[in-house]
Design a protein around this motif. Structure first.
Motif, PDB file in Angstrom:
ATOM      1  N   TYR A  59      -0.819   0.969   8.467  1.00 15.86           N
ATOM      2  CA  TYR A  59      -2.177   0.404   8.237  1.00 15.86           C
ATOM      3  C   TYR A  59      -2.871   1.504   7.807  1.00 15.86           C
ATOM      4  N   HIS A  60      -2.866   2.431   8.439  1.00 10.70           N
ATOM      5  CA  HIS A  60      -4.023   3.452   8.195  1.00 10.70           C
ATOM      6  C   HIS A  60      -4.210   3.866   6.638  1.00 10.70           C
ATOM      7  N   ARG A  61      -3.196   3.686   5.872  1.00 10.81           N
ATOM      8  CA  ARG A  61      -3.334   3.867   4.460  1.00 10.81           C
ATOM      9  C   ARG A  61      -4.125   2.980   3.788  1.00 10.81           C
ATOM     10  N   PRO A  63      -4.754   6.049  -1.942  1.00 12.56           N
ATOM     11  CA  PRO A  63      -5.811   5.151  -1.383  1.00 12.56           C
ATOM     12  C   PRO A  63      -7.183   5.465  -2.128  1.00 12.56           C
ATOM     13  N   PHE A  64      -7.323   6.609  -2.734  1.00 17.93           N
ATOM     14  CA  PHE A  64      -8.512   6.793  -3.623  1.00 17.93           C
ATOM     15  C   PHE A  64      -8.184   6.322  -4.947  1.00 17.93           C
ATOM     16  N   ARG A  65      -7.003   6.635  -5.591  1.00 16.49           N
ATOM     17  CA  ARG A  65      -6.820   6.141  -6.845  1.00 16.49           C
ATOM     18  C   ARG A  65      -6.814   4.762  -7.002  1.00 16.49           C
ATOM     19  N   ILE A 100       0.772  -1.230  -0.083  1.00 16.09           N
ATOM     20  CA  ILE A 100       0.028   0.022   0.002  1.00 16.09           C
ATOM     21  C   ILE A 100       1.006   1.288  -0.028  1.00 16.09           C
ATOM     22  N   GLY A 101       2.119   1.236   0.290  1.00 12.37           N
ATOM     23  CA  GLY A 101       2.961   2.177   0.545  1.00 12.37           C
ATOM     24  C   GLY A 101       2.952   3.135  -0.804  1.00 12.37           C
ATOM     25  N   TYR A 102       2.941   2.419  -1.992  1.00  8.44           N
ATOM     26  CA  TYR A 102       3.118   3.035  -3.208  1.00  8.44           C
ATOM     27  C   TYR A 102       1.964   3.688  -3.814  1.00  8.44           C
TER      28      TYR A 102
END
Length: 333
Positions: free
Chosen positions: A132-134, A83-85, A78-80
């Motif tokens: 995790y928040h991402r 979260p919306f796209r 998820i780091g890269y």
């Protein structure tokens, strides 16, 4: 034990000078797996390697080549991702597949960040929230809730509407997974309402035994989740039955080359690796029946080795469907 759902996970390899041939072979493997009766076909997402860099794009293509099999990815770092796209891409792919996506994630600093972090992000990515928040933000976007106040609308040609993620795919938010390898990660997955992927690597917390550590994670997740949720265990399974003699020797040499890493914990996190499950179908069935972590769940995911070719992958899937999975209680859909 009774395995009710059978998946496979493939690395999606391709040659540097001919990526199309390898990607097409992987799409054909998804088609082959569906014909065999597998319940799920999964792809790894990998950056800078000869593999799929965008699981959403690949699964959109796989959705047009299959009609029934669940389409998964394990895992998207998820780091890269935005979260919306990413939520938009996954939702679109899910709609195109008529609701068959199963999406796995990992958190933390993603692989190769020292090489491509500055290419992915604007600004100092080392100060960004890669936790995790991402994933929680992406999950919330997939809920399809309206953006802005009750009077907020957007206009487009021929339409006035309240804004939210489009297309909204109802149910995708319930088909998100987390690849957890520590007690902290499985507790978070449970609290966030994600399903749990238990793979071939765990942190040894209080034990040097891989299966004991993973069993503790499964039970911790089940106790914490507080609702019905899916748990899938992954194992590298390589049957010898229908392989020719040369291929059998190659399989055995492959397993032997990886055996050393399974004998002790590694590094500060005391990382433990699961042994590969290789042998005749009867031997594999005995080993899986004796695996306490596999016994604890009803979903099994075959993790195909990186180094093999398409014909070898097909032989492995064939032997598992015909000789291994039925002995574990699985029935073809």
């Amino acid at each position: 034990m009774s395995i009710r759902t059978l998946h496979f996970l493939t690395p999606g390899n391709f040659a540097d000078d001919d990526p199309y041939a390898g990607l097409e072979a992987t799409l054909q493997l998804f088609e082959y797996g569906e014909r065999l009766g597998f319940d799920g076909a999964w792809i790894r997402q990998r950056h800078l390697e000869h593999g799929v860099g965008s699981a959403a794009v690949f699964l959109a293509a796989a959705g047009q080549r299959t009609s029934r099999v669940q389409l998964g990815t394990a895992v998207i770092p998820i780091g890269y991702e935005s979260p919306f796209r990413l939520a938009e891409d996954l939702s679109l792919a899910d709609v195109l597949s008529q609701g068959r996506l199963q999406v796995g994630f990992s958190a933390g600093t993603p692989p190769h960040a020292d090489l491509i972090g500055d290419l992915v992000f604007d600004g100092d990515w080392r100060s960004f929230d890669l936790s995790y928040h991402r994933i929680a933000r992406l999950r919330d976007n997939l809920r399809g809730e309206f953006i802005g106040g009750p009077d907020t609308v957007i206009q487009s040609p021929g339409n006035v509407q309240r804004p939210r993620l489009q297309p909204y795919s109802k149910g995708l938010v319930d088909r998100l997974w987390y690849g957890g390898g520590s007690l902290r990660s499985v507790r978070w997955a449970a609290s966030a309402g994600l399903n749990f992927l238990a793979g071939n690597i765990v942190s040894g917390e209080g034990t040097d035994d891989f299966v004991a550590a993973q069993l503790a994670h499964i039970r911790e997740y089940r106790a914490a989740v507080g609702r019905p949720a899916r748990i899938a265990v992954g194992r590298v399974v390589v049957p010898l039955d229908s392989a020719d003699p040369a291929t059998r020797r190659r399989y055995l040499a492959y397993a032997e080359s990886r055996r050393e890493r399974t004998l002790k914990p590694h590094g500060e996190r005391r990382t433990l690796f699961a042994p590969d499950v290789i042998g005749t179908s009867a031997e594999i069935v005995d080993r899986l029946r004796a695996d306490a972590a596999v016994q604890e769940v009803d979903e099994l995911r075959l993790e195909l080795p990186y180094e093999f070719n398409r014909s070898e992958y097909e032989q492995i899937l064939h032997d598992v469907v015909h000789s291994v999975a039925p002995a574990l209680g699985w029935q073809r859909s």
